[in-house]
Design a protein around this motif. Structure first.
Motif, mmCIF file in Angstrom:
data_model
loop_
_atom_site.group_PDB
_atom_site.id
_atom_site.type_symbol
_atom_site.label_atom_id
_atom_site.label_comp_id
_atom_site.label_asym_id
_atom_site.label_seq_id
_atom_site.Cartn_x
_atom_site.Cartn_y
_atom_site.Cartn_z
ATOM 1 N N GLY A 1 0.786 -1.225 0.000
ATOM 2 C CA GLY A 1 0.000 0.000 0.000
ATOM 3 C C GLY A 1 0.820 1.278 0.000
ATOM 4 O O GLY A 1 0.275 2.368 0.187
ATOM 5 N N GLY A 2 2.121 1.187 -0.222
ATOM 6 C CA GLY A 2 2.977 2.372 -0.188
ATOM 7 C C GLY A 2 3.094 3.039 -1.545
ATOM 8 O O GLY A 2 2.524 2.587 -2.542
ATOM 9 N N PRO A 3 3.878 4.130 -1.603
ATOM 10 C CA PRO A 3 4.040 4.863 -2.860
ATOM 11 C C PRO A 3 4.902 4.070 -3.838
ATOM 12 O O PRO A 3 5.611 3.162 -3.431
ATOM 13 C CB PRO A 3 4.734 6.152 -2.418
ATOM 14 C CG PRO A 3 5.388 5.828 -1.120
ATOM 15 C CD PRO A 3 4.581 4.728 -0.488
ATOM 16 N N PRO A 4 4.853 4.355 -5.115
ATOM 17 C CA PRO A 4 4.123 5.441 -5.754
ATOM 18 C C PRO A 4 2.794 5.036 -6.391
ATOM 19 O O PRO A 4 2.019 5.888 -6.794
ATOM 20 C CB PRO A 4 5.094 5.901 -6.838
ATOM 21 C CG PRO A 4 5.788 4.641 -7.263
ATOM 22 C CD PRO A 4 5.890 3.797 -6.005
ATOM 23 N N ARG A 5 2.480 3.717 -6.466
ATOM 24 C CA ARG A 5 1.262 3.298 -7.195
ATOM 25 C C ARG A 5 0.491 2.190 -6.484
ATOM 26 O O ARG A 5 0.321 1.092 -7.009
ATOM 27 C CB ARG A 5 1.621 2.877 -8.611
ATOM 28 C CG ARG A 5 2.747 1.894 -8.631
ATOM 29 C CD ARG A 5 3.158 1.415 -9.956
ATOM 30 N NE ARG A 5 4.055 0.302 -9.624
ATOM 31 C CZ ARG A 5 4.671 -0.451 -10.446
ATOM 32 N NH1 ARG A 5 4.524 -0.297 -11.680
ATOM 33 N NH2 ARG A 5 5.441 -1.418 -10.043
ATOM 34 N N PRO A 6 0.013 2.460 -5.293
ATOM 35 C CA PRO A 6 -0.735 1.433 -4.558
ATOM 36 C C PRO A 6 -2.142 1.257 -5.108
ATOM 37 O O PRO A 6 -2.623 2.159 -5.796
ATOM 38 C CB PRO A 6 -0.785 1.996 -3.139
ATOM 39 C CG PRO A 6 -0.773 3.468 -3.325
ATOM 40 C CD PRO A 6 0.087 3.718 -4.537
ATOM 41 N N PRO A 7 -2.813 0.176 -4.817
ATOM 42 C CA PRO A 7 -2.260 -1.025 -4.203
ATOM 43 C C PRO A 7 -1.640 -1.929 -5.255
ATOM 44 O O PRO A 7 -2.024 -1.924 -6.419
ATOM 45 C CB PRO A 7 -3.499 -1.675 -3.574
ATOM 46 C CG PRO A 7 -4.614 -1.296 -4.503
ATOM 47 C CD PRO A 7 -4.266 0.076 -5.022
ATOM 48 N N LEU A 8 -0.698 -2.723 -4.830
ATOM 49 C CA LEU A 8 -0.033 -3.674 -5.698
ATOM 50 C C LEU A 8 -0.054 -5.033 -5.012
ATOM 51 O O LEU A 8 0.231 -5.133 -3.819
ATOM 52 C CB LEU A 8 1.409 -3.223 -5.940
ATOM 53 C CG LEU A 8 2.053 -3.665 -7.242
ATOM 54 C CD1 LEU A 8 1.265 -3.163 -8.447
ATOM 55 C CD2 LEU A 8 3.475 -3.137 -7.308
ATOM 56 N N HIS A 9 -0.400 -6.065 -5.762
ATOM 57 C CA HIS A 9 -0.532 -7.426 -5.246
ATOM 58 C C HIS A 9 0.691 -8.227 -5.702
ATOM 59 O O HIS A 9 0.849 -8.522 -6.886
ATOM 60 C CB HIS A 9 -1.834 -8.024 -5.786
ATOM 61 C CG HIS A 9 -2.092 -9.425 -5.357
ATOM 62 N ND1 HIS A 9 -3.087 -10.189 -5.935
ATOM 63 C CD2 HIS A 9 -1.528 -10.224 -4.429
ATOM 64 C CE1 HIS A 9 -3.106 -11.381 -5.374
ATOM 65 N NE2 HIS A 9 -2.161 -11.422 -4.459
ATOM 66 N N LEU A 10 1.543 -8.585 -4.742
ATOM 67 C CA LEU A 10 2.718 -9.405 -4.994
ATOM 68 C C LEU A 10 2.349 -10.850 -4.682
ATOM 69 O O LEU A 10 1.882 -11.146 -3.584
ATOM 70 C CB LEU A 10 3.861 -8.934 -4.088
ATOM 71 C CG LEU A 10 5.142 -9.757 -4.062
ATOM 72 C CD1 LEU A 10 5.914 -9.567 -5.364
ATOM 73 C CD2 LEU A 10 6.001 -9.342 -2.872
ATOM 74 N N ILE A 11 2.529 -11.739 -5.648
ATOM 75 C CA ILE A 11 2.176 -13.156 -5.481
ATOM 76 C C ILE A 11 3.439 -13.993 -5.650
ATOM 77 O O ILE A 11 4.152 -13.866 -6.644
ATOM 78 C CB ILE A 11 1.144 -13.600 -6.541
ATOM 79 C CG1 ILE A 11 -0.064 -12.678 -6.508
ATOM 80 C CG2 ILE A 11 0.733 -15.053 -6.349
ATOM 81 C CD1 ILE A 11 -0.637 -12.415 -7.865
ATOM 82 N N ILE A 12 3.696 -14.860 -4.672
ATOM 83 C CA ILE A 12 4.829 -15.782 -4.763
ATOM 84 C C ILE A 12 4.269 -17.195 -4.645
ATOM 85 O O ILE A 12 3.666 -17.555 -3.636
ATOM 86 C CB ILE A 12 5.870 -15.497 -3.663
ATOM 87 C CG1 ILE A 12 6.326 -14.031 -3.758
ATOM 88 C CG2 ILE A 12 7.050 -16.448 -3.791
ATOM 89 C CD1 ILE A 12 7.279 -13.609 -2.676
ATOM 90 N N ASP A 13 4.459 -17.972 -5.690
ATOM 91 C CA ASP A 13 3.890 -19.316 -5.796
ATOM 92 C C ASP A 13 4.994 -20.351 -5.601
ATOM 93 O O ASP A 13 5.907 -20.455 -6.431
ATOM 94 C CB ASP A 13 3.231 -19.479 -7.163
ATOM 95 C CG ASP A 13 2.419 -20.746 -7.289
ATOM 96 O OD1 ASP A 13 2.754 -21.760 -6.632
ATOM 97 O OD2 ASP A 13 1.434 -20.742 -8.055
ATOM 98 N N GLY A 14 4.914 -21.097 -4.513
ATOM 99 C CA GLY A 14 5.928 -22.098 -4.192
ATOM 100 C C GLY A 14 6.104 -23.178 -5.239
ATOM 101 O O GLY A 14 7.177 -23.763 -5.348
ATOM 102 N N ARG A 15 5.071 -23.432 -6.039
ATOM 103 C CA ARG A 15 5.176 -24.463 -7.085
ATOM 104 C C ARG A 15 6.120 -24.034 -8.195
ATOM 105 O O ARG A 15 6.701 -24.878 -8.879
ATOM 106 C CB ARG A 15 3.797 -24.764 -7.679
ATOM 107 C CG ARG A 15 2.823 -25.346 -6.668
ATOM 108 C CD ARG A 15 1.418 -25.376 -7.203
ATOM 109 N NE ARG A 15 0.962 -23.996 -7.394
ATOM 110 C CZ ARG A 15 -0.287 -23.651 -7.687
ATOM 111 N NH1 ARG A 15 -1.202 -24.572 -7.849
ATOM 112 N NH2 ARG A 15 -0.618 -22.387 -7.835
ATOM 113 N N GLU A 16 6.257 -22.720 -8.403
ATOM 114 C CA GLU A 16 7.062 -22.187 -9.508
ATOM 115 C C GLU A 16 8.337 -21.491 -9.052
ATOM 116 O O GLU A 16 9.183 -21.149 -9.876
ATOM 117 C CB GLU A 16 6.236 -21.157 -10.291
ATOM 118 C CG GLU A 16 4.915 -21.654 -10.804
ATOM 119 C CD GLU A 16 4.041 -20.502 -11.307
ATOM 120 O OE1 GLU A 16 4.496 -19.346 -11.337
ATOM 121 O OE2 GLU A 16 2.891 -20.771 -11.666
#
Length: 193
Positions: free
Chosen positions: A54-69
């Protein structure tokens, strides 16, 4: 799959930072990633970690880390600082993806799943029946804003790992430990029958 959703209210949404700590406490996100995926000598392939930044400069951003990949990672902070800087700058990394999506949007997409919201006043996790594909929702070092917690509780149940406030990374570690114990008991019971 086990999924963790961390709301990082101040987490920087681009790669323009000198250190994770100065990037809206992306060091908290790194610590959560570490405990979500790494065991001694192995990666948990049955985990997906989400951080809503939720921080600057362009919130919101969804970071996804997939353990399978997930590939080409180590446990040290410097490696993750480089990975997060690259990914938040638009570069690729195996198993890591970015979407323009809000905390509430991510939860809405998972509303048919079994969702648990971590909070000290919740039901003791040891007394909760957790199914095969749980989603655990956590706040960062500041905690979940009341409106977001209220929204999450529309779809989920409030649970606790203890009456004291714990670090988000510690919560993830304890949850993984308890789920590992449960799996070990289930496997032992299957061998008996």
């Amino acid at each position: 799959m086990i999924e963790f959703i961390l709301l990082s209210r101040r987490g920087r949404t681009d790669g323009n930072f000198r250190s994770l700590r100065e990037a809206g406490r992306l060091d908290v996100v790194y610590q959560c990633i570490l405990f979500a995926f790494f065991t001694s000598g192995a990666l948990r392939r049955d985990v997906i970690f989400h951080a809503i930044l939720g921080g600057p400069p362009r919130p919101p951003l969804h970071l996804i880390i997939d353990g399978r990949e997930l590939r080409d990672v180590r446990t040290d902070e410097r490696t993750w600082e480089m990975i997060l800087r690259k990914v938040l700058s638009g570069g690729p990394h195996p198993g890591i993806h970015i979407r323009k999506e809000s905390f509430q949007g991510v939860l809405r997409a998972m509303m048919r799943r079994e969702i648990f919201v971590l909070e000290e006043k919740g039901r003791d996790i040891r007394n909760v029946d957790i199914g095969a594909n749980p989603v655990f929702v956590l706040g960062d070092q500041v905690g979940l804003p009341k409106k977001d917690e209220t929204f999450a509780l529309r779809y989920g149940t409030k649970i606790s790992i203890g009456k004291k406030p714990y670090l988000a990374a510690t919560c993830i570690d304890v949850i993984n430990y308890l789920l590992d114990l449960r799996m070990k008991r289930e496997n032992a019971n299957q061998q008996i029958t």
